[in-house]
Design a protein around this motif. Structure first.
Motif, short mmCIF file in Angstrom:
data_model
loop_
_atom_site.label_atom_id
_atom_site.label_comp_id
_atom_site.label_asym_id
_atom_site.label_seq_id
_atom_site.Cartn_x
_atom_site.Cartn_y
_atom_site.Cartn_z
N GLU A 150 2.93 1.88 3.92
CA GLU A 150 2.65 0.91 4.90
C GLU A 150 3.50 -0.04 5.20
O GLU A 150 3.99 -0.72 4.26
CB GLU A 150 1.34 0.65 5.55
N ARG B 237 3.73 -2.93 7.05
CA ARG B 237 3.60 -4.19 7.68
C ARG B 237 3.47 -4.61 8.75
O ARG B 237 3.72 -5.50 10.14
CB ARG B 237 2.34 -5.36 7.15
N PHE C 276 0.05 6.65 16.87
CA PHE C 276 1.36 7.19 16.30
C PHE C 276 1.14 8.72 17.09
O PHE C 276 0.03 9.68 17.06
CB PHE C 276 1.08 6.97 15.18
N THR D 194 -5.58 2.22 11.55
CA THR D 194 -6.22 0.59 11.82
C THR D 194 -5.59 -0.80 11.67
O THR D 194 -4.27 -0.42 11.45
CB THR D 194 -7.56 0.00 10.72
N ASN D 195 -5.73 -1.46 11.90
CA ASN D 195 -5.09 -2.64 12.50
C ASN D 195 -5.16 -3.12 11.13
O ASN D 195 -4.33 -3.94 10.27
CB ASN D 195 -5.35 -4.05 13.14
N THR D 196 -5.43 -3.06 10.15
CA THR D 196 -5.25 -3.53 8.66
C THR D 196 -4.68 -2.32 7.94
O THR D 196 -3.65 -2.95 6.47
CB THR D 196 -6.74 -3.66 7.68
N GLY D 197 -4.59 -1.48 8.07
CA GLY D 197 -3.46 -0.27 7.43
C GLY D 197 -4.13 0.31 6.45
O GLY D 197 -3.48 1.09 5.61
N ASN D 198 -5.56 -0.09 6.06
CA ASN D 198 -5.65 1.26 5.17
C ASN D 198 -6.70 2.23 5.35
O ASN D 198 -7.08 2.65 4.27
CB ASN D 198 -7.07 0.01 4.70
N PHE E 201 -5.90 5.72 8.33
CA PHE E 201 -4.97 6.02 8.90
C PHE E 201 -5.32 7.72 9.26
O PHE E 201 -5.71 8.34 8.20
CB PHE E 201 -3.82 6.14 8.11
N MET F 19 1.03 -0.80 0.13
CA MET F 19 0.10 0.03 -0.25
C MET F 19 0.36 1.39 -0.28
O MET F 19 2.05 1.74 0.56
CB MET F 19 -1.14 -0.10 1.62
N PHE G 102 -5.15 11.66 10.41
CA PHE G 102 -3.55 12.91 11.34
C PHE G 102 -4.85 13.67 12.15
O PHE G 102 -5.92 13.97 11.73
CB PHE G 102 -2.89 12.80 10.96
N ARG H 224 4.88 4.27 19.09
CA ARG H 224 3.32 3.65 18.76
C ARG H 224 3.05 3.54 19.24
O ARG H 224 3.80 3.40 20.95
CB ARG H 224 4.26 2.87 17.51
N TYR I 205 -0.79 11.98 0.22
CA TYR I 205 -1.13 13.12 1.21
C TYR I 205 -1.39 14.73 0.01
O TYR I 205 0.16 14.67 -0.52
CB TYR I 205 -0.85 13.06 2.64
N TYR J 62 -4.22 1.32 15.96
CA TYR J 62 -3.11 1.55 16.68
C TYR J 62 -2.73 3.82 16.75
O TYR J 62 -3.98 4.20 16.13
CB TYR J 62 -1.69 1.11 15.26
N ASN K 12 1.85 -1.67 11.36
CA ASN K 12 0.90 -1.29 10.10
C ASN K 12 1.36 0.81 10.44
O ASN K 12 0.84 1.72 10.30
CB ASN K 12 -0.50 -0.23 10.62
N GLU L 261 0.00 -0.24 20.59
CA GLU L 261 -0.96 -0.35 20.12
C GLU L 261 -2.25 -0.66 21.16
O GLU L 261 -2.26 -1.04 21.97
CB GLU L 261 -0.34 -1.87 20.25
N SER M 134 -3.29 20.59 8.81
CA SER M 134 -2.84 18.66 9.08
C SER M 134 -1.84 18.02 7.86
O SER M 134 -2.57 19.21 6.39
CB SER M 134 -3.50 18.07 9.98
#
Lengths: 115, 114
Positions: free
Chosen positions: A96, A98, B35, B96-100, B102, A31, B104, B50, A35, B33, A102, B52, A42
């Motif tokens: 990202e 993993r 950060f 997310t824990n799937t990373g898709n 994010f 992925m 800010f 970071r 941005y 997560y 993540n 969890e 931000s």
């Protein structure tokens, strides 16, 4: 951690033209993200780019204005089309990891000024 | 929808002192997560620390530590023994824990006073 480079680092463009920003990663990643960061603000996600599929755009961003390519697992481009002064911003590429909770690693950004 | 809020647009701290930056977030997910990123004037975003969500123990990284209060959806960053190089914009982020996904926060500009 991934190392990301972006080209160009900055550019000044004329209204109505287009600019393509390149993002190169030193490892294969699934992925990649693009941005926009307007001055003093931000980060706003433009789109998510997965290799082998169309990019997924966030609300307020459309493919005609911000076409994205993702030809392989280490490279992506973002084009800012038909630019106007409102597009003046910093554009950041991130990936990202993993294997690292993540978290996202960021490129140094491209500072775009549209006259 | 997920939101991340940083209520302090600007903060300042004397060199060698301690400062705490606030962050709250809103999510209906249970696993995610959090950060803190630092963006110096050179603009390269750098991960500071970071956390969890499933871990109760607060993360620490040298002079940086967090106070994670999951029930309150709070995630503050404490910087101890502040140094001039700590001056930067600090962004809180949720992922997310799937990373898709994010998100800010709006950032806190930290000034370190010599």
């Amino acid at each position: 951690s991934a190392v990301i480079s972006q080209k160009p680092s900055r550019d000044i463009c004329q209204r109505g033209t287009s600019l393509t920003i390149q993002c190169q990663v030193d490892s294969q990643v699934t992925m990649m993200f693009w941005y926009r960061q307007q001055p003093g603000q931000s980060l706003t996600l433009i789109a998510t780019a997965n290799q082998g599929s169309e990019a997924t755009y966030e609300s307020g961003f459309v493919i005609d204005k911000f076409p994205i390519s993702r030809p392989n697992l280490t490279f992506s481009t973002l084009t800012v089309s038909n630019m106007s002064p409102e597009d003046s911003s910093i554009y950041l590429c991130s990936v990202e990891d993993r294997g690292s909770y993540n978290e996202q690693f960021f490129g140094p950004g491209t500072r775009l000024t549209v006259l | 929808a997920q939101t991340v809020t940083q209520s302090q647009p600007e903060m300042s701290v004397q060199e060698a002192e301690t400062v705490t930056l606030s962050c709250t977030y809103d999510t209906s997910e249970s696993d995610y997560y959090l950060f803190w990123y630092k963006q110096p004037p050179s603009r390269q975003m750098i991960l500071v620390i970071r956390q969890e969500a499933y871990k109760q123990q607060n993360a620490t990284e040298n002079r940086f530590s967090v106070n994670f209060q999951k029930a309150a959806k709070s995630f503050s960053l404490k910087i101890s023994d502040s140094q001039l190089g700590d001056a930067a914009m600090y962004f809180c982020a949720w992922g997310t824990n799937t990373g898709n996904q994010f998100y800010f926060g709006t950032g806190t500009s930290l000034t370190v006073i010599p």
